[in-house]
Scaffold this motif. Structure first.
Motif, PDB file in Angstrom:
ATOM      1  N   GLU A  87      -6.721  -5.482  -3.075  1.00  0.00           N
ATOM      2  CA  GLU A  87      -7.753  -5.221  -2.076  1.00  0.00           C
ATOM      3  C   GLU A  87      -8.464  -6.516  -1.683  1.00  0.00           C
ATOM      4  OE1 GLU A  87      -7.964  -2.400  -0.546  1.00  0.00           O
ATOM      5  OE2 GLU A  87      -8.657  -0.756  -1.808  1.00  0.00           O
ATOM      6  N   THR A 134      -6.233  -8.491   0.490  1.00  0.00           N
ATOM      7  CA  THR A 134      -6.195  -7.917   1.837  1.00  0.00           C
ATOM      8  C   THR A 134      -7.426  -8.315   2.640  1.00  0.00           C
ATOM      9  OG1 THR A 134      -4.941  -6.012   1.025  1.00  0.00           O
ATOM     10  CG2 THR A 134      -6.041  -5.773   3.146  1.00  0.00           C
ATOM     11  N   TYR A 179       0.725   3.688  -3.424  1.00  0.00           N
ATOM     12  CA  TYR A 179       0.135   5.013  -3.313  1.00  0.00           C
ATOM     13  C   TYR A 179       1.185   6.126  -3.273  1.00  0.00           C
ATOM     14  CZ  TYR A 179      -4.528   3.133  -3.011  1.00  0.00           C
ATOM     15  OH  TYR A 179      -5.713   2.507  -3.321  1.00  0.00           O
ATOM     16  N   TYR A 208       0.837  -1.201   0.000  1.00  0.00           N
ATOM     17  CA  TYR A 208       0.000   0.000   0.000  1.00  0.00           C
ATOM     18  C   TYR A 208       0.873   1.252   0.000  1.00  0.00           C
ATOM     19  CZ  TYR A 208      -4.552  -2.258   0.857  1.00  0.00           C
ATOM     20  OH  TYR A 208      -5.717  -2.977   0.728  1.00  0.00           O
ATOM     21  N   GLY A 264      -1.006   3.412   2.705  1.00  0.00           N
ATOM     22  CA  GLY A 264      -1.097   3.993   1.372  1.00  0.00           C
ATOM     23  C   GLY A 264      -1.175   5.507   1.446  1.00  0.00           C
ATOM     24  N   TYR A 272      -9.320  -3.030   8.210  1.00  0.00           N
ATOM     25  CA  TYR A 272      -8.816  -2.672   6.881  1.00  0.00           C
ATOM     26  C   TYR A 272      -8.168  -1.282   6.873  1.00  0.00           C
ATOM     27  CZ  TYR A 272      -9.117  -0.647   2.204  1.00  0.00           C
ATOM     28  OH  TYR A 272      -8.831   0.026   1.042  1.00  0.00           O
ATOM     29  N   HIS A 307     -14.130   6.100   1.730  1.00  0.00           N
ATOM     30  CA  HIS A 307     -13.543   4.872   1.203  1.00  0.00           C
ATOM     31  C   HIS A 307     -13.711   3.716   2.182  1.00  0.00           C
ATOM     32  CE1 HIS A 307     -10.959   2.514  -1.399  1.00  0.00           C
ATOM     33  NE2 HIS A 307     -10.194   2.203  -0.357  1.00  0.00           N
ATOM     34  N   ARG A 312      -4.708   0.145   5.144  1.00  0.00           N
ATOM     35  CA  ARG A 312      -4.812   1.088   4.020  1.00  0.00           C
ATOM     36  C   ARG A 312      -4.192   2.446   4.347  1.00  0.00           C
ATOM     37  NH1 ARG A 312      -4.768   4.606   1.204  1.00  0.00           N
ATOM     38  NH2 ARG A 312      -6.095   5.177  -0.572  1.00  0.00           N
TER      39      ARG A 312
END
Length: 387
Positions: A115, A118, A17, A13, A136, A129, A306, A133
């Motif tokens: 994703e 994950t 990103y 991540y 990122g 999660y 998100h 994330r």
């Protein structure tokens, strides 16, 4: 998930990103420096988002035929690096279009697969999660906050050369996942067709699509909009960094917020805040302080939004259908919504500059808010009165 596995996921991540943190804010600046106008920039970003429609289902079909999907994941990362390298040898519009089509096809195929990997690795602890994330967002912050200064120092022409090392790091981070496997098989969207018809799924996807349309001016022209109002590379990088810093904080808190308030209610808040954000960005871009406040709302417009989408998509597409759900959300929202958002942004930019572009983005999110608000109303109205 053991700590060592968490760091494997967090590292990818971070690197993925970080590359996006260089690409998203500054790609338009580079194309503009090459002498191309708003329509070329909008078309290039439209191709980028359009590849999100094609890449996930094509990649999923490939994974279905493979006994070693993790190796294809690494191969996709390598092809992403090679395709992006082609930006260093072309500056014509047609050449840029061709490179973008290939680069977007591979780069945008990776994240839906990752994703799903994950969410599968997290199992019943899907609420955690956001804490994976968030790395990122850290990567995005480091790149977006520093590349404005680097481009001021080395010139906009250095953009592809400065971005290549980040994509190389992403490839290195993908290698530990070469033995990862899907939960049973990697189903296509068609395998989950009956879930597409479940109440709420299509409305949810439409809201996500319109939110992405609203983000079109931001992803395509935000840096140029700030430059047009007198902000230099240091200020532009700082404003991108402000948004991501507060986003990181909210990613850590998102599981608690979702558990307390519920994903649907939080989505309403995120949409309302984003309408205000784009309106302020359109009308007060001269003020660094106001822009910083507007960027702080990115925590809701992106991070919480998100995280809510991930919670809802996990509910709508459980278990082995996770890949199909991620591909559907990615293609429908980021793909179709991204193409429409880039096109709308380019059209408004050419006609009325950043003011028109961001007001159009606010209007798109306002439509999404109305659609989402209507979602909850029938249940409230139809509830029987207390006896």
């Amino acid at each position: 998930m053991p700590p060592t596995a968490r760091w494997r996921f967090a590292l990818f991540y971070l690197c993925y990103y970080a590359a996006l943190g260089a690409y998203t804010p500054y790609f338009a600046r580079w194309v503009d420096a090459l002498g191309h106008g708003g329509y070329v920039i909008g078309t290039l970003l439209g191709l980028w988002y359009g590849s999100r429609i094609l890449a996930p289902p094509l990649w999923t079909a490939l994974l279905q035929r493979s006994t070693q999907p993790g190796r294809w994941f690494v191969a996709g990362s390598a092809l992403t690096l090679l395709c992006f390298a082609a930006f260093t040898v072309t500056d014509s519009a047609l050449g840029l279009f061709a490179v973008m089509a290939l680069f977007g096809l591979f780069y945008n195929a990776l994240m839906p697969q990752f994703e799903a990997m994950t969410l599968t690795a997290l199992g019943p602890r899907v609420s955690e999660y956001g804490r994976l994330r968030v790395w990122g967002s850290v990567g995005f912050l480091l790149a977006a906050g520093s590349y404005g200064v680097l481009l001021d120092r080395f010139g906009s022409a250095a953009f592809p050369w400065l971005t290549l090392p980040l994509l190389a790091a992403m490839l290195v981070a993908a290698i530990p996942h070469r033995h990862d496997r899907p939960p049973g098989h990697a189903p296509s969207v068609a395998d989950a067709g009956h879930l597409w018809k479940r109440p709420g799924v299509r409305r949810f996807l439409l809201v996500a699509l319109l939110m992405q349309v609203g983000f079109g001016p931001f992803y395509v022209f935000y840096t140029l909009h700030l430059q047009a109002h007198g902000h230099d590379g240091v200020a532009v990088g700082a404003l991108w960094a402000v948004g991501v810093l507060i986003e990181i904080a909210l990613f850590w808190q998102a599981p608690r917020l979702i558990e307390r308030f519920g994903a649907p209610r939080l989505l309403s808040v995120c949409l309302a805040v984003t309408i205000l954000r784009w309106t302020v960005t359109a009308l007060y871009a001269d003020s660094f302080a106001i822009m910083a406040l507007a960027q702080a709302t990115h925590a809701f417009g992106f991070a919480v939004f998100h995280a809510c989408c991930m919670r809802l998509i996990a509910e709508y597409f459980p278990g082995r259908r996770a890949v199909a759900g991620q591909g559907l959300l990615y293609g429908f929202s980021s793909g179709v919504g991204g193409v429409l958002g880039a096109g709308l942004a380019a059209l408004m930019w050419e006609r009325g500059g950043g003011e028109w572009a961001f007001l159009a983005g606010a209007a798109a999110v306002a439509v999404a808010w109305v659609i989402h608000a209507l979602r909850a109303r029938p249940a409230t109205v139809s509830s029987p009165p207390p006896q």
